[in-house]
Scaffold this motif. Structure first.
Motif, PDB file in Angstrom:
ATOM      1  N   GLY A 144      35.810 -50.973  38.845  1.00 29.15           N
ATOM      2  CA  GLY A 144      36.840 -50.666  37.861  1.00 29.15           C
ATOM      3  C   GLY A 144      36.410 -49.576  36.897  1.00 29.15           C
ATOM      4  O   GLY A 144      37.202 -48.699  36.541  1.00 29.15           O
ATOM      5  N   ARG A 145      35.149 -49.603  36.468  1.00 26.59           N
ATOM      6  CA  ARG A 145      34.662 -48.553  35.560  1.00 26.59           C
ATOM      7  C   ARG A 145      34.560 -47.216  36.297  1.00 26.59           C
ATOM      8  O   ARG A 145      34.780 -46.153  35.694  1.00 26.59           O
ATOM      9  N   ARG A 146      34.249 -47.278  37.599  1.00 20.08           N
ATOM     10  CA  ARG A 146      34.122 -46.023  38.366  1.00 20.08           C
ATOM     11  C   ARG A 146      35.486 -45.353  38.565  1.00 20.08           C
ATOM     12  O   ARG A 146      35.625 -44.151  38.378  1.00 20.08           O
ATOM     13  N   ILE A 147      36.508 -46.134  38.947  1.00 20.70           N
ATOM     14  CA  ILE A 147      37.826 -45.526  39.196  1.00 20.70           C
ATOM     15  C   ILE A 147      38.607 -45.349  37.894  1.00 20.70           C
ATOM     16  O   ILE A 147      39.594 -44.617  37.858  1.00 20.70           O
ATOM     17  N   GLY A 161      41.934 -51.294  46.471  1.00 19.82           N
ATOM     18  CA  GLY A 161      42.112 -52.503  47.257  1.00 19.82           C
ATOM     19  C   GLY A 161      40.931 -53.447  47.136  1.00 19.82           C
ATOM     20  O   GLY A 161      41.091 -54.669  47.035  1.00 19.82           O
ATOM     21  N   ILE A 162      39.700 -52.885  47.148  1.00 16.74           N
ATOM     22  CA  ILE A 162      38.487 -53.706  47.012  1.00 16.74           C
ATOM     23  C   ILE A 162      38.513 -54.447  45.681  1.00 16.74           C
ATOM     24  O   ILE A 162      38.235 -55.649  45.600  1.00 16.74           O
ATOM     25  N   SER A 163      38.860 -53.703  44.621  1.00 14.42           N
ATOM     26  CA  SER A 163      38.905 -54.306  43.290  1.00 14.42           C
ATOM     27  C   SER A 163      39.902 -55.460  43.250  1.00 14.42           C
ATOM     28  O   SER A 163      39.620 -56.530  42.699  1.00 14.42           O
ATOM     29  N   ASN A 186      36.833 -47.603  52.281  1.00 12.20           N
ATOM     30  CA  ASN A 186      36.451 -47.121  50.949  1.00 12.20           C
ATOM     31  C   ASN A 186      37.654 -47.124  49.988  1.00 12.20           C
ATOM     32  O   ASN A 186      37.820 -46.213  49.167  1.00 12.20           O
ATOM     33  N   ASP A 187      38.473 -48.150  50.121  1.00 16.63           N
ATOM     34  CA  ASP A 187      39.665 -48.286  49.283  1.00 16.63           C
ATOM     35  C   ASP A 187      39.270 -49.028  48.005  1.00 16.63           C
ATOM     36  O   ASP A 187      39.358 -50.255  47.913  1.00 16.63           O
TER      37      ASP A 187
END
Length: 646
Positions: free
Chosen positions: A231-234, A199-201, A195-196
């Protein structure tokens, strides 16, 4: 933890926004330093080095070196390895990769002795990144694989994921796209399990970039949309601005410019908030292209100009080169031929400047390698001499009753022999290195001249022919007498543009040099120089009934051209005499002006590109140069080249 991972992704995200919290932390650390016991000072110095990393590299290096010195004195091994690690990162940021590698390796020795597996794995990642940036991809891959193996033994998933990411990038740079995608997808899978989101982005961006480069824009858009939702979530401005910019570029590539425009504008807003100059250049270029596609020509031009201002503020010459080229192409497509030529002229100036910078850098790197090799050879010879002396001393102890005189004679003979061998080897190595440097320099010069020929030909055959057609069409227009003056002015402007285009083409590579040789080229140069200002040039060319080699022709022409341009710029002369003579395979050049002269000592210490280029070309021709000049008494330059020695 700065010593655990150093992440390198295909899309470099730069954040130059240093907030109040960071400045407050620096102030706090500075206040702590005088009141901290010696045992704790190294850590504070190391922390200050790290905090200054994105603010002032000079301050970062100062605190980093103090941290190293303090750690050595106090014999704090762990803190010393950390300080060396941090200095390596600072030098890596400055693209001083050899220095970075030296600090990484010293830190690695300590961590291996301390059996710090996590720290060792982290350093192998950083060493791999340094090699990757140097273009040494095999070494980069080898170090990343060692790091991956260590992280797998430690079962440290984050390290595994980012090693896979870096390995993917190296395969991409090697041209192995399927392997690059394979490793990126493996990295993405691990990051999703952890759930990184960050890193996923990053992985989604990397994968999208590969598809974009392969012109599979639909796939790129698919991965960018996934990255955008994360990106919008973090709400990380760096990631979000990059995603928006790249998504806008991909949408524009499939013709959906109306959808691309607001995304790119949002990217610009975010990067303005972060003061991200480098990112803003990219976003403004995308905005300019999309606006042009939507026929918003004014907005397109404004965006290009903003990108150009930022590239000049950050001294980003490669970006300026690309910007001027794009602006020239768009102006040409819009029918603004005069502007197009102006932009193209700026593009060529920066292009030539970058060629010179790259040439200087390559020569400096070769010089550094030469000095390094020379030291290594000297060390090997010294070791050999020491071993011989040790052997002789051992024999002397065993056979001390042997006549001392005989032993001394033997030792002298051995030392003399070694010195002779050493001197011969050094001379041979010096000759080899000088010849290699000359061959390499010749190859660089040939490449530069070929590029000049190509651009000159494109200007003459492309833009030149178009200008001729434009003039013919304008001349054929029947105009009312009320507009006759404007019509004549237009024709005059076209003639001026054509003449300027011819001059640019001539400066890049005079066609007469290729077709007619040096004598014809110098005669044409005389014509242009005498029609370009208030200086009178007198040329006397003798002995060129047969043509010398192309190497001599091009480089001698460039040397004379550079010297005359320097006279025009700096000498304040009114008359210049140029005499070029060829006799018995010896070419002599004398250039004399009645200008203000100069101090020769300053010239010998000069680091300018013009003087460097003259010496480089003379080195290729194995020629010599003498200069006689004094302030207020003009200048005489003598050049001599012996063709049979080239």
């Amino acid at each position: 933890m700065r010593n655990s991972l150093l992440i390198y992704i295909l899309l470099i995200l730069v954040n130059t926004n240093i907030g109040r919290a960071q400045n407050a932390k620096i102030d706090s650390l500075r206040n702590l330093l005088p009141n901290t016991a010696d045992t704790g000072k190294a850590k504070i110095l190391s922390d200050l080095c790290w905090e200054f990393r994105n603010i002032s590299s000079d301050s970062a290096l100062m605190y980093g070196n103090r941290a190293v010195q303090t750690s050595r004195v106090l014999k704090q091994r762990k803190q010393l390895s950390q300080a060396l690690n941090d200095l390596g990162i600072i030098y890596n940021d400055q693209s001083k990769f050899e220095k970075a590698l030296a600090y990484y390796r010293e830190s690695l020795i300590i961590r291996k002795e301390d059996k710090d597996s996590m720290g060792i794995a982290s350093l192998y990642i950083k060493i791999g990144i340094a090699y990757q940036k140097m273009g040494k991809l095999e070494e980069a891959l080898q170090n990343q694989l060692i790091s991956l193996q260590l992280y797998e033994q430690l079962k440290f998933n984050k390290g595994i994921a980012y090693c896979l990411n870096n390995i993917a990038i190296i395969h991409y740079n090697m041209g192995n796209i399927p392997k690059a995608l394979k490793y990126h997808l493996k990295s993405l899978t691990i990051k999703e399990k952890m759930n990184d989101d960050y890193g996923i982005s990053g992985s989604l961006l990397n994968i999208a970039n590969i598809y974009f480069e392969q012109k599979d824009f639909q796939k790129a858009i698919e991965y960018l949309n996934r990255a955008l939702s994360i990106g919008r979530r973090i709400n990380d401005k760096e990631y979000l601005s990059a995603i928006l910019n790249n998504l806008g570029s991909a949408l524009s590539a499939i013709g959906e410019n109306n959808k691309a425009l607001p995304l790119i504008q949002e990217s610009i807003d975010l990067r303005q908030q972060m003061n991200d100059s480098k990112g803003l250049i990219s976003s403004y270029v995308n905005l300019a292209n999309v606006s042009y596609n939507l026929k918003l020509n004014r907005q397109s031009k404004e965006a290009f100009e903003k990108a150009l201002v930022l590239s000049k503020q950050t001294s980003a010459l490669p970006e300026q080169e690309n910007l001027y080229k794009s602006m020239a192409e768009i102006a040409h497509k819009s029918g603004q031929l005069s502007e197009s030529i102006g932009y193209y002229k700026q593009y060529m100036l920066i292009h030539d400047s970058l060629l010179n910078i790259n040439l200087n850098k390559a020569v400096a790197e070769m010089s550094t390698k030469y000095e390094s090799d020379k030291k290594e050879i000297a060390n090997q010879l010294l070791k050999s001499e020491n071993q011989t002396k040790s052997l002789q001393l051992s024999k002397e102890r065993v056979n001390r009753n042997i006549l001392i005189t005989l032993i001394v004679l033997i030792l002298i003979a051995i030392i003399v022999t070694l010195n002779i061998i050493s001197n011969r080897n050094k001379m041979k190595i010096n000759r080899t290195m000088l010849e290699q440097e000359r061959l390499w320099l010749n190859k660089v010069m040939q490449t530069q001249e070929l590029e000049r020929k190509r651009i000159s030909r494109e200007l003459h055959d492309g833009v030149g022919q178009m200008m001729a057609v434009v003039k013919m069409n304008v001349s054929a227009i029947q105009v009312h007498e009320n507009f006759a003056t404007q019509h004549q002015k237009s024709l005059h402007l076209i003639d001026q543009s054509c003449e300027e285009l011819r001059q640019i083409s001539h400066q890049l590579m005079p066609g007469v040099l290729i077709k007619g040789g040096l004598k014809a080229a110098f005669n044409e140069l005389s014509y242009y120089m005498n029609h370009s200002g208030n200086i009178r040039f007198y040329f006397d060319i003798n002995g060129f009934e047969s043509r010398p080699s192309e190497l001599v022709e091009i480089n001698l022409y460039r040397i004379v051209q550079e010297l005359l341009n320097n006279i025009v710029k700096y000498a304040n002369a009114t008359e210049v005499q140029v005499q070029v003579t060829r006799e018995d395979e010896t070419i002599s050049v004398m250039i004399e002006d009645n200008g203000k002269g100069f101090d020769k000592d300053k010239l010998e210490k000069s680091t300018g590109n013009g003087w460097y280029n003259i010496n480089s070309r003379l080195s290729l021709l194995k020629g010599s140069i003498e200069i006689d000049s004094k302030p207020g008494k003009g200048t005489v330059v003598f050049i001599e080249i012996e063709e049979n020695k080239i």
